[in-house]
Design a protein around this motif. Structure first.
Motif, PDB file in Angstrom:
ATOM      1  N   ASP A 171       8.852 -11.907  -4.886  1.00  0.00           N
ATOM      2  CA  ASP A 171       8.360 -11.205  -3.923  1.00  0.00           C
ATOM      3  C   ASP A 171       7.016 -12.160  -2.543  1.00  0.00           C
ATOM      4  N   ASN A 172       6.708 -11.751  -3.927  1.00  0.00           N
ATOM      5  CA  ASN A 172       5.326 -12.583  -3.010  1.00  0.00           C
ATOM      6  C   ASN A 172       5.123 -13.556  -2.658  1.00  0.00           C
ATOM      7  N   ALA A 173       5.483 -13.681  -0.812  1.00  0.00           N
ATOM      8  CA  ALA A 173       5.275 -14.799  -0.582  1.00  0.00           C
ATOM      9  C   ALA A 173       3.757 -15.349  -0.291  1.00  0.00           C
ATOM     10  N   ARG A 174       3.198 -14.253  -0.433  1.00  0.00           N
ATOM     11  CA  ARG A 174       1.765 -14.704   0.986  1.00  0.00           C
ATOM     12  C   ARG A 174       0.910 -15.487  -0.755  1.00  0.00           C
ATOM     13  N   ALA A 175       1.481 -15.058  -2.074  1.00  0.00           N
ATOM     14  CA  ALA A 175       1.076 -16.036  -2.834  1.00  0.00           C
ATOM     15  C   ALA A 175       1.692 -17.208  -3.013  1.00  0.00           C
ATOM     16  N   LEU A 176       3.081 -16.710  -3.317  1.00  0.00           N
ATOM     17  CA  LEU A 176       3.677 -18.257  -3.418  1.00  0.00           C
ATOM     18  C   LEU A 176       3.145 -19.591  -2.480  1.00  0.00           C
ATOM     19  N   ARG A 177       3.086 -18.758  -1.456  1.00  0.00           N
ATOM     20  CA  ARG A 177       2.771 -19.379  -0.442  1.00  0.00           C
ATOM     21  C   ARG A 177       1.148 -20.611  -0.940  1.00  0.00           C
ATOM     22  N   LEU A 178       0.593 -19.490  -1.559  1.00  0.00           N
ATOM     23  CA  LEU A 178      -0.752 -20.258  -1.576  1.00  0.00           C
ATOM     24  C   LEU A 178      -0.965 -21.184  -3.076  1.00  0.00           C
ATOM     25  N   TYR A 179      -0.615 -20.741  -3.423  1.00  0.00           N
ATOM     26  CA  TYR A 179       0.124 -21.404  -4.643  1.00  0.00           C
ATOM     27  C   TYR A 179       0.275 -22.688  -4.920  1.00  0.00           C
ATOM     28  N   GLU A 180       1.136 -22.984  -4.279  1.00  0.00           N
ATOM     29  CA  GLU A 180       1.875 -24.142  -3.061  1.00  0.00           C
ATOM     30  C   GLU A 180       1.317 -25.272  -2.936  1.00  0.00           C
ATOM     31  N   ARG A 181       0.389 -24.359  -2.177  1.00  0.00           N
ATOM     32  CA  ARG A 181      -0.370 -25.425  -0.947  1.00  0.00           C
ATOM     33  C   ARG A 181      -1.269 -25.723  -1.862  1.00  0.00           C
ATOM     34  N   LEU A 182      -1.897 -25.170  -2.777  1.00  0.00           N
ATOM     35  CA  LEU A 182      -2.798 -25.829  -3.940  1.00  0.00           C
ATOM     36  C   LEU A 182      -2.283 -26.958  -4.763  1.00  0.00           C
TER      37      LEU A 182
ATOM     38  N   ILE B 278       0.561 -20.492 -13.619  1.00  0.00           N
ATOM     39  CA  ILE B 278       0.468 -19.414 -13.168  1.00  0.00           C
ATOM     40  C   ILE B 278       1.600 -18.220 -12.579  1.00  0.00           C
ATOM     41  N   ALA B 279       2.045 -17.279 -12.712  1.00  0.00           N
ATOM     42  CA  ALA B 279       2.864 -16.518 -12.285  1.00  0.00           C
ATOM     43  C   ALA B 279       2.941 -15.596 -11.253  1.00  0.00           C
ATOM     44  N   ALA B 280       3.844 -15.670 -10.331  1.00  0.00           N
ATOM     45  CA  ALA B 280       3.695 -15.074  -9.422  1.00  0.00           C
ATOM     46  C   ALA B 280       5.235 -14.064  -8.597  1.00  0.00           C
TER      47      ALA B 280
ATOM     48  N   ALA C 279      -3.967 -11.294 -13.720  1.00  0.00           N
ATOM     49  CA  ALA C 279      -4.459 -10.586 -12.595  1.00  0.00           C
ATOM     50  C   ALA C 279      -6.176 -10.703 -11.622  1.00  0.00           C
ATOM     51  N   PHE C 280      -5.236 -11.841 -10.915  1.00  0.00           N
ATOM     52  CA  PHE C 280      -5.781 -12.554  -9.648  1.00  0.00           C
ATOM     53  C   PHE C 280      -5.492 -11.249  -8.235  1.00  0.00           C
ATOM     54  N   ARG C 281      -7.321 -11.434  -7.509  1.00  0.00           N
ATOM     55  CA  ARG C 281      -6.709 -10.398  -6.158  1.00  0.00           C
ATOM     56  C   ARG C 281      -7.745 -10.444  -5.803  1.00  0.00           C
ATOM     57  N   VAL C 282      -8.228 -10.345  -4.685  1.00  0.00           N
ATOM     58  CA  VAL C 282      -9.235  -9.752  -3.921  1.00  0.00           C
ATOM     59  C   VAL C 282      -8.379  -9.119  -2.766  1.00  0.00           C
ATOM     60  N   ARG C 283     -10.431  -8.084  -2.857  1.00  0.00           N
ATOM     61  CA  ARG C 283      -9.821  -7.365  -2.069  1.00  0.00           C
ATOM     62  C   ARG C 283      -9.342  -7.135  -0.757  1.00  0.00           C
TER      63      ARG C 283
ATOM     64  N   TYR D 280     -11.488  -8.980   2.142  1.00  0.00           N
ATOM     65  CA  TYR D 280     -12.052  -9.862   2.525  1.00  0.00           C
ATOM     66  C   TYR D 280     -10.658 -10.954   1.599  1.00  0.00           C
ATOM     67  N   ARG D 281     -10.289 -11.082   2.212  1.00  0.00           N
ATOM     68  CA  ARG D 281      -8.932 -12.021   2.137  1.00  0.00           C
ATOM     69  C   ARG D 281      -8.445 -12.811   3.881  1.00  0.00           C
ATOM     70  N   ASN D 282      -8.250 -13.717   3.341  1.00  0.00           N
ATOM     71  CA  ASN D 282      -7.899 -14.921   3.770  1.00  0.00           C
ATOM     72  C   ASN D 282      -8.637 -15.645   4.731  1.00  0.00           C
ATOM     73  N   ILE D 283     -10.528 -15.683   4.102  1.00  0.00           N
ATOM     74  CA  ILE D 283     -11.715 -16.150   3.961  1.00  0.00           C
ATOM     75  C   ILE D 283     -11.945 -17.872   3.792  1.00  0.00           C
ATOM     76  N   GLY D 284     -11.373 -17.681   1.959  1.00  0.00           N
ATOM     77  CA  GLY D 284     -11.180 -18.629   0.692  1.00  0.00           C
ATOM     78  C   GLY D 284     -11.578 -18.486  -0.460  1.00  0.00           C
ATOM     79  N   LEU D 285     -11.707 -16.847  -0.564  1.00  0.00           N
ATOM     80  CA  LEU D 285     -12.356 -16.346  -1.716  1.00  0.00           C
ATOM     81  C   LEU D 285     -10.910 -16.672  -2.657  1.00  0.00           C
ATOM     82  N   GLY D 286      -9.804 -16.658  -2.330  1.00  0.00           N
ATOM     83  CA  GLY D 286      -8.815 -16.831  -3.577  1.00  0.00           C
ATOM     84  C   GLY D 286      -8.970 -18.027  -3.680  1.00  0.00           C
ATOM     85  N   THR D 287      -8.656 -18.885  -2.476  1.00  0.00           N
ATOM     86  CA  THR D 287      -8.765 -20.784  -3.262  1.00  0.00           C
ATOM     87  C   THR D 287      -9.981 -20.917  -4.187  1.00  0.00           C
ATOM     88  N   ALA D 288     -11.124 -20.390  -3.833  1.00  0.00           N
ATOM     89  CA  ALA D 288     -12.111 -20.845  -4.308  1.00  0.00           C
ATOM     90  C   ALA D 288     -11.891 -20.320  -6.064  1.00  0.00           C
TER      91      ALA D 288
HETATM   92  C1  LIG Z   1      -3.712 -14.003  -3.432  1.00  0.00           C
HETATM   93  C2  LIG Z   1      -4.698 -13.512  -3.294  1.00  0.00           C
HETATM   94  C3  LIG Z   1      -5.530 -13.413  -3.982  1.00  0.00           C
HETATM   95  C4  LIG Z   1      -5.328 -14.242  -2.213  1.00  0.00           C
HETATM   96  O1  LIG Z   1      -6.813 -14.920  -1.685  1.00  0.00           O
HETATM   97  P1  LIG Z   1      -7.145 -14.927  -0.257  1.00  0.00           P
HETATM   98  O2  LIG Z   1      -8.659 -14.625  -0.725  1.00  0.00           O
HETATM   99  O3  LIG Z   1      -6.556 -14.392   0.971  1.00  0.00           O
HETATM  100  O4  LIG Z   1      -7.077 -16.036  -0.489  1.00  0.00           O
HETATM  101  P2  LIG Z   1      -7.302 -17.340   0.507  1.00  0.00           P
HETATM  102  O5  LIG Z   1      -8.691 -16.600   1.937  1.00  0.00           O
HETATM  103  O6  LIG Z   1      -8.173 -18.772  -0.283  1.00  0.00           O
HETATM  104  O7  LIG Z   1      -6.035 -17.722   1.418  1.00  0.00           O
HETATM  105  C5  LIG Z   1      -4.791 -17.461   2.014  1.00  0.00           C
HETATM  106  C6  LIG Z   1      -4.868 -17.907   2.675  1.00  0.00           C
HETATM  107  O8  LIG Z   1      -6.094 -17.267   4.304  1.00  0.00           O
HETATM  108  C7  LIG Z   1      -5.907 -19.014   4.533  1.00  0.00           C
HETATM  109  N1  LIG Z   1      -7.497 -19.201   4.370  1.00  0.00           N
HETATM  110  C8  LIG Z   1      -7.999 -19.829   3.905  1.00  0.00           C
HETATM  111  N2  LIG Z   1      -9.819 -19.968   4.047  1.00  0.00           N
HETATM  112  C9  LIG Z   1      -9.682 -19.919   5.195  1.00  0.00           C
HETATM  113  C10 LIG Z   1     -10.999 -19.601   6.495  1.00  0.00           C
HETATM  114  N3  LIG Z   1     -12.280 -19.592   6.154  1.00  0.00           N
HETATM  115  N4  LIG Z   1     -10.635 -18.962   7.732  1.00  0.00           N
HETATM  116  C11 LIG Z   1      -9.127 -18.429   7.969  1.00  0.00           C
HETATM  117  N5  LIG Z   1      -8.260 -18.907   6.841  1.00  0.00           N
HETATM  118  C12 LIG Z   1      -8.362 -19.421   5.787  1.00  0.00           C
HETATM  119  C13 LIG Z   1      -5.627 -20.000   3.578  1.00  0.00           C
HETATM  120  O9  LIG Z   1      -5.291 -20.836   4.408  1.00  0.00           O
HETATM  121  C14 LIG Z   1      -4.776 -19.779   3.032  1.00  0.00           C
HETATM  122  O10 LIG Z   1      -3.378 -19.361   3.984  1.00  0.00           O
HETATM  123  P3  LIG Z   1      -1.827 -19.107   3.339  1.00  0.00           P
HETATM  124  O11 LIG Z   1      -1.793 -17.493   3.467  1.00  0.00           O
HETATM  125  O12 LIG Z   1      -1.165 -19.486   4.505  1.00  0.00           O
HETATM  126  O13 LIG Z   1      -1.815 -19.822   1.914  1.00  0.00           O
HETATM  127  C15 LIG Z   1      -4.500 -11.984  -1.965  1.00  0.00           C
HETATM  128  O14 LIG Z   1      -4.042 -12.115  -1.121  1.00  0.00           O
HETATM  129  C16 LIG Z   1      -4.731 -11.109  -3.074  1.00  0.00           C
HETATM  130  O15 LIG Z   1      -5.352 -10.084  -3.322  1.00  0.00           O
HETATM  131  N6  LIG Z   1      -3.623 -10.726  -2.385  1.00  0.00           N
HETATM  132  C17 LIG Z   1      -2.779  -9.306  -3.750  1.00  0.00           C
HETATM  133  C18 LIG Z   1      -2.479  -9.555  -5.191  1.00  0.00           C
HETATM  134  C19 LIG Z   1      -2.054 -11.086  -5.382  1.00  0.00           C
HETATM  135  O16 LIG Z   1      -0.860 -10.215  -4.873  1.00  0.00           O
HETATM  136  N7  LIG Z   1      -2.084 -11.493  -6.585  1.00  0.00           N
HETATM  137  C20 LIG Z   1      -1.142 -12.377  -7.073  1.00  0.00           C
HETATM  138  C21 LIG Z   1      -0.787 -11.995  -7.900  1.00  0.00           C
HETATM  139  S1  LIG Z   1      -0.284 -13.948  -8.940  1.00  0.00           S
END
Ligand SMILES: CC(C)(COP(=O)(O)OP(=O)(O)OC[C@H]1O[C@@H](n2cnc3c(N)ncnc32)[C@H](O)[C@@H]1OP(=O)(O)O)[C@@H](O)C(=O)NCCC(=O)NCCS
Length: 167
Positions: free
Chosen positions: A119-130, A114-116, A80-84, A87-95
């Motif tokens: 077809d969720n390339a974005r989440a897979l990339r994030l996890y592998e990077r982490l 964790i399961a992804a 149940a991992f998600r960010v609105r 507010y994505r791409n600013i590090g909330l997911g990583t945090a």
């Molecule tokens: C997957 C998800 C939770 C990631 O959340 P997020 O807050 O965007 O994650 P982050 O911001 O930490 O990282 C996302 C990307 O932003 C980049 N990033 C992180 N902090 C950053 C910053 N300060 N400035 C610019 N880019 C940044 C990261 O490098 C990362 O890049 P990558 O996509 O190449 O890995 C979000 O995309 C989401 O809610 N998706 C829909 C639901 C989902 O798929 N959930 C996962 C189910 S398995």
């Protein structure tokens, strides 16, 4: 969205349940969320939310042990991992993942799983990077009862990823 968004990560409370429905988009999970909160009160789960000034904008739930994908009790499972979207791409997911890992490590768990969706390339990339590595696949078949009391069957084939927690 500016990078310098102030946020904090904290355990979810009863008062957060409405916000977790994202204005209706996730209303169908109402019962699941309430059950998860009850399980958190019993010490079986930890529900974390990311909060900015505007309110709760992200979440990650942690299942503490139990059977999942054949992994041992020493594994914690993130879901149940998600960010609105705004507010994505600013590090909330990583945090959120980092805080979930810290919670597990503090409790003596030695692995995070964790399961992804495949077809969720974005989440897979994030996890592998982490530091997560794929170790298997899961058919992703599960059911839940939605907010109207209807059983919903989900099929979402997923990759399973794990990361060791080093102390
Ligand atoms: C997957 C998800 C939770 C990631 O959340 P997020 O807050 O965007 O994650 P982050 O911001 O930490 O990282 C996302 C990307 O932003 C980049 N990033 C992180 N902090 C950053 C910053 N300060 N400035 C610019 N880019 C940044 C990261 O490098 C990362 O890049 P990558 O996509 O190449 O890995 C979000 O995309 C989401 O809610 N998706 C829909 C639901 C989902 O798929 N959930 C996962 C189910 S398995």
């Amino acid at each position: 969205m500016a990078e310098a968004v102030g946020f904090r990560i904290r355990p979810a409370t009863e008062a957060d349940l409405a916000a977790l429905e994202w204005g209706g988009e996730y209303r169908r999970f109402r019962r699941l969320y309430r059950t998860a909160l009850e399980e958190a009160r019993r010490g079986e789960r930890v529900l974390l939310v990311a909060e900015v000034q505007a309110g709760v904008v992200g979440q990650i739930f942690i299942q503490l042990g139990g059977a999942f994908a054949g992994q041992p009790l020493s594994s914690g499972y993130l879901y149940a991992f998600r960010v609105r979207p705004e507010y994505r791409n600013i590090g909330l997911g990583t945090a959120l993942v980092a805080e979930a890992e810290a919670v597990l490590q503090h409790r003596g768990f030695t692995q995070v799983v964790i399961a992804a969706a495949k077809d969720n390339a974005r989440a897979l990339r994030l996890y592998e990077r982490l530091g997560y590595s794929r170790f298997g696949e899961d058919p992703g078949q599960w059911s839940y009862i939605d907010d109207r009391g209807k059983i919903q069957d989900i099929v979402e084939p997923a990759f399973l990823l794990a990361k060791p927690l080093v102390s």
